[in-house]
Design a protein around this motif. Structure first.
Motif, PDB file in Angstrom:
ATOM      1  N   UNK A  44       0.867  -1.001  -0.164  1.00 28.08           N
ATOM      2  CA  UNK A  44      -0.071   0.141   0.092  1.00 28.08           C
ATOM      3  C   UNK A  44       0.856   1.184  -0.048  1.00 28.08           C
ATOM      4  N   UNK A  45       1.869   1.264   0.900  1.00 26.04           N
ATOM      5  CA  UNK A  45       2.752   2.398   1.009  1.00 26.04           C
ATOM      6  C   UNK A  45       3.422   2.590  -0.253  1.00 26.04           C
ATOM      7  N   UNK A  46       3.945   1.574  -1.132  1.00 25.27           N
ATOM      8  CA  UNK A  46       4.616   1.655  -2.299  1.00 25.27           C
ATOM      9  C   UNK A  46       3.585   2.436  -3.296  1.00 25.27           C
ATOM     10  N   UNK A  47       2.343   1.902  -3.184  1.00 24.30           N
ATOM     11  CA  UNK A  47       1.409   2.463  -4.292  1.00 24.30           C
ATOM     12  C   UNK A  47       0.998   3.891  -4.018  1.00 24.30           C
ATOM     13  N   UNK A  62      11.915   8.887  -3.852  1.00 24.70           N
ATOM     14  CA  UNK A  62      12.553   7.739  -3.883  1.00 24.70           C
ATOM     15  C   UNK A  62      13.030   7.444  -2.555  1.00 24.70           C
ATOM     16  N   UNK A  63      13.778   8.490  -2.073  1.00 20.24           N
ATOM     17  CA  UNK A  63      14.376   8.231  -0.710  1.00 20.24           C
ATOM     18  C   UNK A  63      13.444   8.545   0.315  1.00 20.24           C
ATOM     19  N   UNK A  64      12.207   9.033   0.169  1.00 16.63           N
ATOM     20  CA  UNK A  64      11.309   9.076   1.565  1.00 16.63           C
ATOM     21  C   UNK A  64      10.723   7.784   1.632  1.00 16.63           C
ATOM     22  N   UNK A  65      10.408   7.152   0.233  1.00 18.13           N
ATOM     23  CA  UNK A  65       9.624   5.798   0.134  1.00 18.13           C
ATOM     24  C   UNK A  65      10.530   4.756   0.728  1.00 18.13           C
ATOM     25  N   UNK A  66      11.740   4.898   0.456  1.00 21.40           N
ATOM     26  CA  UNK A  66      12.764   3.743   0.964  1.00 21.40           C
ATOM     27  C   UNK A  66      13.070   3.857   2.713  1.00 21.40           C
ATOM     28  N   UNK A  67      13.116   5.077   3.097  1.00 18.49           N
ATOM     29  CA  UNK A  67      13.179   5.600   4.513  1.00 18.49           C
ATOM     30  C   UNK A  67      11.879   4.979   5.327  1.00 18.49           C
ATOM     31  N   UNK A  68      10.843   5.147   4.653  1.00 20.40           N
ATOM     32  CA  UNK A  68       9.293   4.957   5.373  1.00 20.40           C
ATOM     33  C   UNK A  68       9.241   3.444   5.281  1.00 20.40           C
ATOM     34  N   UNK A  69       9.674   2.885   4.294  1.00 19.00           N
ATOM     35  CA  UNK A  69       9.553   1.282   4.342  1.00 19.00           C
ATOM     36  C   UNK A  69      10.313   0.482   5.290  1.00 19.00           C
TER      37      UNK A  69
END
Length: 225
Positions: free
Chosen positions: A85-88, A211-218
């Protein structure tokens, strides 16, 4: 439920499902109800002074917004997002915000000022706020106001729903500051590119930013099983 009893006065004599949904949405975003929590029809209905049918319709509306889950024979729960869900959500952000930054050349000074000062609904991001019992300082940058550069009410509404879903992720994190603090300076740099009307540079920077925000959040997100 004291907070909801205070909200009761906002409903007036005609407590429509939409108004009830507005109140519950705000409270979910603020962290009064946390991901995975079961919502009590009896307690919420009593606090707001609304009928069970009105409350169920409000629950249904928030289910369509992906904020609530209806589980058969178990009840209604605040939704717990998966990593997928987060990735989407970040795929959607790249589309909505990427299109917006490319329109910065035609944005008014007022529109750019709003990006740096306010958030939709009158919330000022530069203030300290309490989320799920934890206090942290949010960066003064409104991604909702950024998407408003697209000049589309439909895209504005999509972004509001997207940010509400992302708030569920932050509420499930043990330390939301670990995600927000590294982006304070990056938000300032992005805003500077927008104010300089450097649309393509801003678009490139935003892509790396997300890209960085998604990676850190996951990495930090551990949804309840």
């Amino acid at each position: 439920m004291a907070a909801l009893e205070h909200d009761r006065s906002r409903l007036g004599r005609s407590s429509t499902a939409e108004r009830v949904a507005d109140i519950l949405r705000e409270r979910i975003i603020e962290g009064l109800f946390v991901p995975g929590e079961r919502l009590s029809e009896e307690a919420i209905g009593s606090a707001l002074g609304v009928s069970r049918n009105t409350l169920r319709e409000a629950f249904r509306l928030l289910g369509h917004e992906r904020l609530l889950d209806h589980k058969l024979n178990r009840g209604v729960f605040v939704r717990v997002l998966s990593a997928a869900d987060v990735a989407d959500l970040y795929r959607m952000r790249r589309v909505l915000e990427g299109a917006a930054v490319r329109r910065c050349a035609e944005a008014s000074p007022e529109a750019l000022r709003l990006i740096g000062e306010t958030c939709g609904g009158g919330r000022t991001l530069g203030l300290r706020r309490q989320v799920a019992g934890r206090r942290y300082r949010q960066q003064p940058f409104s991604h909702q106001a950024l998407v408003a550069l697209n000049q589309s009410p439909r895209l504005d509404e999509t972004m509001r729903q997207l940010l509400a879903e992302l708030r569920l992720v932050f509420h499930a994190m043990r330390n939301p500051r670990s995600l927000h603090e590294p982006f304070v300076e990056r938000n300032r740099l992005l805003l500077g590119l927008l104010e300089a009307r450097r649309a393509e540079d801003a678009a490139t920077y935003l892509e790396i930013y997300l890209d960085d925000a998604e990676r850190l959040l996951l990495q930090a997100y551990e949804p309840a099983g």
